[in-house]
Design a protein around this motif. Structure first.
Motif, PDB file in Angstrom:
ATOM      1  N   LEU A 133       0.868  -1.230  -0.141  1.00  0.00           N
ATOM      2  CA  LEU A 133      -0.066  -0.097   0.220  1.00  0.00           C
ATOM      3  C   LEU A 133       0.638   1.250  -0.232  1.00  0.00           C
ATOM      4  N   VAL A 134       1.978   1.360   0.565  1.00  0.00           N
ATOM      5  CA  VAL A 134       2.743   2.455   0.832  1.00  0.00           C
ATOM      6  C   VAL A 134       3.914   2.655  -0.121  1.00  0.00           C
ATOM      7  N   SER A 135       3.985   1.495  -1.275  1.00  0.00           N
ATOM      8  CA  SER A 135       4.890   1.683  -2.280  1.00  0.00           C
ATOM      9  C   SER A 135       4.474   2.662  -3.217  1.00  0.00           C
ATOM     10  N   PRO A 136       5.468   3.249  -3.821  1.00  0.00           N
ATOM     11  CA  PRO A 136       5.229   4.471  -4.800  1.00  0.00           C
ATOM     12  C   PRO A 136       4.361   4.063  -5.977  1.00  0.00           C
ATOM     13  N   LYS A 137       3.723   5.021  -6.516  1.00  0.00           N
ATOM     14  CA  LYS A 137       2.738   4.617  -7.486  1.00  0.00           C
ATOM     15  C   LYS A 137       3.198   4.044  -8.859  1.00  0.00           C
ATOM     16  N   ASP A 138       4.351   4.283  -8.889  1.00  0.00           N
ATOM     17  CA  ASP A 138       5.394   3.809 -10.479  1.00  0.00           C
ATOM     18  C   ASP A 138       5.921   2.619 -10.158  1.00  0.00           C
ATOM     19  N   THR A 139       5.613   1.843  -8.735  1.00  0.00           N
ATOM     20  CA  THR A 139       6.577   0.604  -8.505  1.00  0.00           C
ATOM     21  C   THR A 139       5.999  -0.269  -9.551  1.00  0.00           C
ATOM     22  N   ILE A 140       6.903  -1.078  -9.970  1.00  0.00           N
ATOM     23  CA  ILE A 140       6.506  -2.408 -10.787  1.00  0.00           C
ATOM     24  C   ILE A 140       6.934  -3.752 -10.193  1.00  0.00           C
ATOM     25  N   PHE A 141       6.014  -4.426  -9.883  1.00  0.00           N
ATOM     26  CA  PHE A 141       6.038  -5.718  -9.052  1.00  0.00           C
ATOM     27  C   PHE A 141       6.201  -6.859 -10.037  1.00  0.00           C
ATOM     28  N   HIS A 142       7.191  -7.608 -10.061  1.00  0.00           N
ATOM     29  CA  HIS A 142       7.413  -8.634 -10.533  1.00  0.00           C
ATOM     30  C   HIS A 142       7.488 -10.047 -10.219  1.00  0.00           C
ATOM     31  N   PHE A 143       6.691 -10.803 -10.437  1.00  0.00           N
ATOM     32  CA  PHE A 143       6.279 -12.046  -9.936  1.00  0.00           C
ATOM     33  C   PHE A 143       6.859 -13.175 -10.518  1.00  0.00           C
ATOM     34  N   HIS A 144       7.500 -14.229  -9.953  1.00  0.00           N
ATOM     35  CA  HIS A 144       8.313 -15.254 -10.548  1.00  0.00           C
ATOM     36  C   HIS A 144       7.680 -16.595 -10.307  1.00  0.00           C
ATOM     37  N   GLY A 145       6.934 -17.326 -11.206  1.00  0.00           N
ATOM     38  CA  GLY A 145       6.324 -18.692 -10.920  1.00  0.00           C
ATOM     39  C   GLY A 145       4.891 -18.552 -11.325  1.00  0.00           C
TER      40      GLY A 145
END
Length: 371
Positions: free
Chosen positions: A79-91
């Protein structure tokens, strides 16, 4: 480009028999070296454990609350991550990602997905109906809502495209850390002809029953003189040992078990031909490692490494699991070894690998996933 946060089950320890761990660790290190703001977040029961791996990137471990639950700590961090953060899932078949991805969509954050071969049609055959239902109800949405999806090989890409109308798939292979590897033997004919394999000792996915049958034919029908060394552990090991005894070839097999780091590299350096007879794969890091060390490879089309091996003339490839054909290739490699010319394929392998599988080049290509 905003922060990049890789999310993985576990602690991304590269010193484990898990190719995904090594990929995430090496990719994050290279992205950090490029000056990018990169972190790795792990969901693990051992979230309080002191990290045993040196890293140049930031890490954060969160408690595993179950397949469809997000810990309060992880939810707060998202929730507190910057708006332009990209999360990268592996699997791929990871239920945790279903709930996390839906929460990310709710708070308007983007994510990308690397299934690491989980959605290849071969991998979908095991527990076929359960996986078909899972993909239809859960994973298809996970793929569809991703900003981008990374496939490692051409087979994985075409298989995933056959499962839905996905227009955002990128083909980017894994990389290799060349500094950790040895170079070829300067006298290629002085040692015995060692055929090698490194990875999980599994029957169906890795096709080790095919390799064993082919090795028997090579020894007993074609008069081959080489031995077979296998590095790794898995569910098929005991059966493979027993079958080799029944075939009368057990004296020519050596099981090294799990090996890591310099010890593993030294074992691989003894191999004159590396074989990967997988029925399905994402992109096997062990084959990249072997090519990078100058070891010619014999690979199935299912590995998606066939195009690279053909491109460099760095070994042999095959489409069908024909043990006679595979055994013939083993014999051909032995003949080239005896003539001292097999190493020429290895030299070409090194040149190709340094171009195609540089972690720097792979990391730069991932910009297409995030922007």
């Amino acid at each position: 480009m905003g922060p990049i946060i890789h999310i993985i089950l576990g602690r991304a320890n590269p010193n484990r028999l898990n190719g995904v761990n090594r990929v995430v660790h090496n990719l994050a290190e290279e992205q950090h070296s490029l000056g990018w703001n990169v972190s790795v977040w792990g969901i693990t029961a051992s979230y309080k454990k002191v990290d045993e791996v040196e890293r140049n990137y930031h890490t954060c471990w969160f408690p595993d609350k179950g397949y469809l639950r997000i810990s309060l700590a992880l939810k707060a961090a998202l929730l507190v991550s910057p708006k332009d953060t990209i999360f990268h899932f592996h699997g791929g078949f990871v239920l945790h990602y279903v709930s996390i991805s839906r929460y990310l969509k709710k708070i308007k954050r983007n994510y990308v997905l690397t299934p690491h071969g989980a959605f290849s049609l071969g991998a979908m055959e095991k527990n076929k109906w359960l996986k078909a239902v899972y993909f239809s109800l859960l994973a298809k949405r996970l793929v569809r809502d991703a900003k981008a999806v990374q496939c490692l090989g051409h087979n994985e890409k075409s298989d995933l495209e056959s499962l839905g109308d996905f227009q955002h798939i990128h083909l980017i292979p894994n990389g290799q850390n060349f500094d950790l590897l040895s170079t070829p033997d300067p006298d290629p004919t002085k040692a015995e002809f060692v055929i090698g394999y490194c990875g999980r000792i599994e029957q169906r996915a890795k096709g080790l029953d095919i390799l064993l049958d082919s090795f028997r034919y090579y020894r007993q029908e074609l008069g081959g003189k080489g031995c077979l060394h296998l590095v790794g552990e898995g569910t098929y090991m005991e059966e493979m040992m027993q079958t080799s005894r029944e075939m009368g070839i057990d004296n020519y097999l050596h099981f090294w078990g799990k090996r890591f780091g310099e010890e593993k590299v030294q074992i691989l350096a003894q191999m004159k031909l590396f074989v990967h007879s997988s029925r399905y794969e994402g992109l096997p890091t062990a084959v990249i490692e072997a090519l990078s060390m100058g070891i010619p490879c014999l690979v199935s089309k299912a590995t998606s490494m066939d195009t690279y091996v053909k491109l460099a003339n760095a070994g042999w490839t095959y489409e069908n699991n024909d043990i006679t054909q595979i055994a013939t290739y083993l014999k051909d490699a032995e003949k080239e070894h005896e003539k001292g010319i097999l190493i020429e394929r290895g030299i070409r392998a090194i040149k190709m690998a340094r171009i195609e599988f540089s972690w720097r080049e792979v990391a730069l290509k991932t910009q297409n996933l995030y922007t």
